[in-house]
Motif scaffolding. Structure first.
Motif, PDB file in Angstrom:
ATOM      1  N   MET A   1       0.827  -1.210   0.000  1.00  0.00           N
ATOM      2  CA  MET A   1       0.000   0.000   0.000  1.00  0.00           C
ATOM      3  C   MET A   1       0.859   1.257   0.000  1.00  0.00           C
ATOM      4  O   MET A   1       0.596   2.195  -0.753  1.00  0.00           O
ATOM      5  CB  MET A   1      -0.921  -0.007   1.215  1.00  0.00           C
ATOM      6  N   SER A   2       1.896   1.264   0.842  1.00  0.00           N
ATOM      7  CA  SER A   2       2.726   2.468   0.941  1.00  0.00           C
ATOM      8  C   SER A   2       3.604   2.629  -0.290  1.00  0.00           C
ATOM      9  O   SER A   2       3.831   3.746  -0.754  1.00  0.00           O
ATOM     10  CB  SER A   2       3.580   2.419   2.209  1.00  0.00           C
ATOM     11  N   PHE A   3       4.089   1.509  -0.841  1.00  0.00           N
ATOM     12  CA  PHE A   3       4.898   1.606  -2.060  1.00  0.00           C
ATOM     13  C   PHE A   3       4.084   2.253  -3.169  1.00  0.00           C
ATOM     14  O   PHE A   3       4.536   3.191  -3.827  1.00  0.00           O
ATOM     15  CB  PHE A   3       5.378   0.221  -2.502  1.00  0.00           C
ATOM     16  N   ILE A   4       2.868   1.728  -3.367  1.00  0.00           N
ATOM     17  CA  ILE A   4       2.044   2.221  -4.474  1.00  0.00           C
ATOM     18  C   ILE A   4       1.681   3.689  -4.277  1.00  0.00           C
ATOM     19  O   ILE A   4       1.760   4.485  -5.216  1.00  0.00           O
ATOM     20  CB  ILE A   4       0.793   1.330  -4.642  1.00  0.00           C
ATOM     21  N   VAL A   5       1.339   4.062  -3.052  1.00  0.00           N
ATOM     22  CA  VAL A   5       0.934   5.453  -2.847  1.00  0.00           C
ATOM     23  C   VAL A   5       2.128   6.402  -3.015  1.00  0.00           C
ATOM     24  O   VAL A   5       1.976   7.488  -3.595  1.00  0.00           O
ATOM     25  CB  VAL A   5       0.196   5.636  -1.494  1.00  0.00           C
ATOM     26  N   ILE A   6       3.315   5.991  -2.592  1.00  0.00           N
ATOM     27  CA  ILE A   6       4.489   6.862  -2.795  1.00  0.00           C
ATOM     28  C   ILE A   6       4.829   6.939  -4.277  1.00  0.00           C
ATOM     29  O   ILE A   6       5.183   7.992  -4.798  1.00  0.00           O
ATOM     30  CB  ILE A   6       5.712   6.386  -1.965  1.00  0.00           C
ATOM     31  N   LEU A   7       4.685   5.818  -4.977  1.00  0.00           N
ATOM     32  CA  LEU A   7       4.940   5.832  -6.422  1.00  0.00           C
ATOM     33  C   LEU A   7       3.995   6.801  -7.126  1.00  0.00           C
ATOM     34  O   LEU A   7       4.427   7.612  -7.960  1.00  0.00           O
ATOM     35  CB  LEU A   7       4.764   4.420  -6.992  1.00  0.00           C
ATOM     36  N   ILE A   8       2.710   6.729  -6.781  1.00  0.00           N
ATOM     37  CA  ILE A   8       1.728   7.633  -7.388  1.00  0.00           C
ATOM     38  C   ILE A   8       2.063   9.078  -7.033  1.00  0.00           C
ATOM     39  O   ILE A   8       2.007   9.971  -7.889  1.00  0.00           O
ATOM     40  CB  ILE A   8       0.294   7.261  -6.931  1.00  0.00           C
ATOM     41  N   MET A   9       2.451   9.308  -5.785  1.00  0.00           N
ATOM     42  CA  MET A   9       2.835  10.669  -5.383  1.00  0.00           C
ATOM     43  C   MET A   9       4.024  11.155  -6.199  1.00  0.00           C
ATOM     44  O   MET A   9       4.066  12.316  -6.608  1.00  0.00           O
ATOM     45  CB  MET A   9       3.174  10.699  -3.890  1.00  0.00           C
ATOM     46  N   TRP A  10       4.996  10.259  -6.427  1.00  0.00           N
ATOM     47  CA  TRP A  10       6.170  10.666  -7.194  1.00  0.00           C
ATOM     48  C   TRP A  10       5.750  11.059  -8.620  1.00  0.00           C
ATOM     49  O   TRP A  10       6.192  12.090  -9.135  1.00  0.00           O
ATOM     50  CB  TRP A  10       7.228   9.546  -7.239  1.00  0.00           C
ATOM     51  N   VAL A  11       4.882  10.239  -9.222  1.00  0.00           N
ATOM     52  CA  VAL A  11       4.419  10.552 -10.584  1.00  0.00           C
ATOM     53  C   VAL A  11       3.681  11.887 -10.589  1.00  0.00           C
ATOM     54  O   VAL A  11       3.913  12.742 -11.463  1.00  0.00           O
ATOM     55  CB  VAL A  11       3.512   9.425 -11.132  1.00  0.00           C
ATOM     56  N   ASN A  12       2.828  12.117  -9.595  1.00  0.00           N
ATOM     57  CA  ASN A  12       2.075  13.374  -9.533  1.00  0.00           C
ATOM     58  C   ASN A  12       3.003  14.571  -9.317  1.00  0.00           C
ATOM     59  O   ASN A  12       2.803  15.639  -9.898  1.00  0.00           O
ATOM     60  CB  ASN A  12       1.034  13.324  -8.399  1.00  0.00           C
ATOM     61  N   HIS A  13       4.025  14.380  -8.491  1.00  0.00           N
ATOM     62  CA  HIS A  13       4.989  15.441  -8.220  1.00  0.00           C
ATOM     63  C   HIS A  13       5.695  15.848  -9.509  1.00  0.00           C
ATOM     64  O   HIS A  13       5.909  17.041  -9.784  1.00  0.00           O
ATOM     65  CB  HIS A  13       6.016  14.931  -7.197  1.00  0.00           C
ATOM     66  N   HIS A  14       6.027  14.869 -10.252  1.00  0.00           N
ATOM     67  CA  HIS A  14       6.656  14.936 -11.556  1.00  0.00           C
ATOM     68  C   HIS A  14       5.775  15.744 -12.533  1.00  0.00           C
ATOM     69  O   HIS A  14       6.236  16.681 -13.193  1.00  0.00           O
ATOM     70  CB  HIS A  14       6.734  13.444 -11.942  1.00  0.00           C
ATOM     71  N   GLU A  15       4.478  15.418 -12.554  1.00  0.00           N
ATOM     72  CA  GLU A  15       3.540  16.135 -13.420  1.00  0.00           C
ATOM     73  C   GLU A  15       3.413  17.594 -12.951  1.00  0.00           C
ATOM     74  O   GLU A  15       3.357  18.510 -13.760  1.00  0.00           O
ATOM     75  CB  GLU A  15       2.139  15.488 -13.361  1.00  0.00           C
ATOM     76  N   LEU A  16       3.372  17.755 -11.627  1.00  0.00           N
ATOM     77  CA  LEU A  16       3.200  19.085 -11.050  1.00  0.00           C
ATOM     78  C   LEU A  16       4.379  19.977 -11.411  1.00  0.00           C
ATOM     79  O   LEU A  16       4.191  21.137 -11.786  1.00  0.00           O
ATOM     80  CB  LEU A  16       3.100  18.949  -9.520  1.00  0.00           C
ATOM     81  N   LEU A  17       5.600  19.434 -11.289  1.00  0.00           N
ATOM     82  CA  LEU A  17       6.764  20.268 -11.576  1.00  0.00           C
ATOM     83  C   LEU A  17       6.913  20.583 -13.054  1.00  0.00           C
ATOM     84  O   LEU A  17       7.604  21.533 -13.409  1.00  0.00           O
ATOM     85  CB  LEU A  17       8.050  19.638 -11.009  1.00  0.00           C
ATOM     86  N   ARG A  18       6.240  19.795 -13.890  1.00  0.00           N
ATOM     87  CA  ARG A  18       6.270  20.132 -15.316  1.00  0.00           C
ATOM     88  C   ARG A  18       5.417  21.360 -15.611  1.00  0.00           C
ATOM     89  O   ARG A  18       5.561  21.993 -16.663  1.00  0.00           O
ATOM     90  CB  ARG A  18       5.785  18.954 -16.161  1.00  0.00           C
ATOM     91  N   MET A  19       4.514  21.715 -14.699  1.00  0.00           N
ATOM     92  CA  MET A  19       3.661  22.902 -14.869  1.00  0.00           C
ATOM     93  C   MET A  19       4.391  24.172 -14.459  1.00  0.00           C
ATOM     94  O   MET A  19       3.883  25.273 -14.677  1.00  0.00           O
ATOM     95  CB  MET A  19       2.416  22.780 -13.982  1.00  0.00           C
ATOM     96  N   VAL A  20       5.557  24.021 -13.837  1.00  0.00           N
ATOM     97  CA  VAL A  20       6.235  25.143 -13.195  1.00  0.00           C
ATOM     98  C   VAL A  20       7.290  25.734 -14.117  1.00  0.00           C
ATOM     99  O   VAL A  20       7.979  25.009 -14.818  1.00  0.00           O
ATOM    100  CB  VAL A  20       6.873  24.634 -11.874  1.00  0.00           C
ATOM    101  N   GLN A  21       7.409  27.074 -14.123  1.00  0.00           N
ATOM    102  CA  GLN A  21       8.430  27.703 -14.966  1.00  0.00           C
ATOM    103  C   GLN A  21       9.624  28.210 -14.157  1.00  0.00           C
ATOM    104  O   GLN A  21      10.559  28.759 -14.734  1.00  0.00           O
ATOM    105  CB  GLN A  21       7.817  28.831 -15.793  1.00  0.00           C
ATOM    106  N   GLY A  22       9.585  28.018 -12.858  1.00  0.00           N
ATOM    107  CA  GLY A  22      10.689  28.461 -12.008  1.00  0.00           C
ATOM    108  C   GLY A  22      10.315  28.217 -10.564  1.00  0.00           C
ATOM    109  O   GLY A  22       9.164  27.920 -10.260  1.00  0.00           O
ATOM    110  N   VAL A  23      11.323  28.316  -9.683  1.00  0.00           N
ATOM    111  CA  VAL A  23      11.013  28.072  -8.279  1.00  0.00           C
ATOM    112  C   VAL A  23      11.370  29.286  -7.436  1.00  0.00           C
ATOM    113  O   VAL A  23      12.285  30.031  -7.773  1.00  0.00           O
ATOM    114  CB  VAL A  23      11.750  26.829  -7.735  1.00  0.00           C
TER     115      VAL A  23
END
Lengths: 200, 200, 200, 200
Positions: free
Chosen positions: A52-74
């Motif tokens: 359960m924790s592996f899958i949820v962290i994996l999904i979070m990593w993928v979502n984080h990845h998608e989220l940072l693609r929306m960003v133009q700078g930090v």
């Protein structure tokens, strides 16, 4: 600016990768002179918690990845909002171990509730991170208001559903875990949709 | 030269990410047949120690990140000064565990003092790293003497304040911890200021 | 698209690197007042298990590396198929510890069988990942159908041979381990061949 | 080819960073109702072992870094020779823990000898890696035969000196450790020299 974003990604990836790999350290080798298969089978709560924790962290990593693609700078606030999110990610091995140790005992209800409660806080941090991105004007111009609204709603939903899972665990822990599993479908589907509409 | 700098960043990021994630391993699942909520609540010293060390390592990572943006290349002494700093970062999980194990006991005073003393050494290493950068001529030309002076003063302040925190812990450990927390504000504000004045 | 691929590589590399390094945590320092050399020698099952798992994870990392060089972009299903594979990689330290704890005992047969069974699942995940790449049209145009067929056959062979190793372990555990070792030769040779035919 | 080299660096950096950070997990919090300062002081063998292994892994990372800068591409044998070296790096936390557990006991001699013997094998692997680079024609054209000879001699010296340290530990363990420390000076000086002659 791009360089900074790269280092945030590298650091976040590192934290996600380590948190997901540390989960296995919580599964202890069965000791004792008995039958090894029986000992391995008795560890089923550990396998459930690990999966359960592996899958949820994996999904979070993928979502984080998608989220940072929306960003133009930090910016500085982004770094700390991201750090707050990572705090809840590095915390995951602990409720996972609590879940594994108690799922097959009379303490299953509080164990599942505590596990779900961790993700209420985690969902809250996703909302904070996204709000920081939106308010700081960090989104790329091609990110439409419809996408922003859809992400925001999905993250808000996370808080509500995990809270419901935590509360329902007091009645029946299996329901709490099943709600967790059903949320995976939501996150994955959300990602697919974003994937389909994006013209990278 | 740029490539070298990239690998130092990658290695340092790795060490920061691992040290920050290992902190959770020090929080042990409560064992025993008693009430699980009571067991989880009794772990409050572990949560305090985890939170404090997570936040301080996160801030250090952000500062390291800002520091390396000032650099136009790396030299051999820089690699070792950076390594010395990382040594004190990888050490953090140990005083954190000492703090967690003793905060709720009669040994709280030495535990907090030891925790603060670790950061005295850490602050010293930030000073050494920055001095190595300045003396080695590694700073980018756009870094003004005013910025150099401001960073140097902030790092020097770190030694003094952590030393004060360590000493005051012998009188009252809570004061030692509060000084640690108040230092976060200093580091974060310092970063913000550097952020505002930089015209990247 | 390239950026995404880079982050998948970074995350996967992180997981491989952490899983391979965590293996050492399973070797415990011999305690007791006896002769240290005798204590260190008695740990031979731990060294065997460590070596076997280190080498197989190293080979997997190299193969993953070769596989991602065939890819021209990543999709959402690819991210999850890759995640599934990483799940089986992060799991490796557990069967390794089981093997180390039981190899010199009467429970050697189930321990080796369990160890091999882990790699049956792992081999299955390599097949799933490659199928996802082929079906998703992610392969670079220069990857020939002959290469695709050769990779597919090698991955399929993995399932069959590990399954045979698991079953034969019930008769004689040493045979199971030797089959594992002989598979290394297959993977390494496969890689060499791909290397020789590539004209980069 | 360059991409491959980048991923080898990333993977190696990950392994070095994790191995160096895991060292702290071997220092256990002193338990018992006694004085905490006395408990922390009694851990001196752990601090010595931690410091020695941290510094040697840091130096190895820097040297690895310098070595890969000499390379213009990577081959399959290089990946495995590098993997063999990393195997000896990930092993370091174990002899470190053995050293920490036995340095203050009657078993100090075998503990130091075992610690040094680990680095004999490690030095051997550096030789193998460098030989693989030279034979595979992987060195950049600007790397002079004099540099090759100097690196080869330094790596060869490593085997001899660590072997001497291991043997002398049977007479007096402190001598073994002091030889380890004196080798740091050799590696660091070697690096400096390479740094001075390189016209990057």
């Amino acid at each position: 600016m791009t360089e900074s974003s790269t280092r945030v990604e590298a650091f976040s990836d590192g934290v996600f990768a380590i948190a997901i790999t540390l989960l296995i350290l919580e599964i202890r080798v069965p000791r004792g002179a008995g039958n090894l298969w029986a000992g391995l089978a008795a560890l089923w709560p550990s396998y459930v918690a690990f999966l359960m924790s592996f899958i949820v962290i994996l999904i979070m990593w993928v979502n984080h990845h998608e989220l940072l693609r929306m960003v133009q700078g930090v910016t500085y606030p982004f770094l700390f909002a991201n750090g707050l999110l990572l705090l809840t990610v590095t915390f995951v091995p602990f409720p996972t171990a609590v879940l594994a140790a108690n799922l097959a005992t009379a303490q299953a209800k509080p164990a599942v509730a505590f596990y779900c409660a961790t993700f209420v806080v985690n969902a809250l941090c996703w909302n904070i991170l996204f709000a920081t991105m939106v308010r700081g004007g960090l989104l790329r111009p091609e990110v439409t208001p419809a996408t922003v609204e859809s992400v925001r709603r999905a993250y808000y939903l996370g808080i509500v559903v995990y809270l419901a899972a935590a509360l329902l665990s007091f009645i029946e822990p299996v329901i709490g875990l099943l709600i967790n599993v059903s949320l995976w479908v939501v996150w994955v589907t959300l990602g697919y949709r974003a994937d389909a509409t994006a013209d990278r």
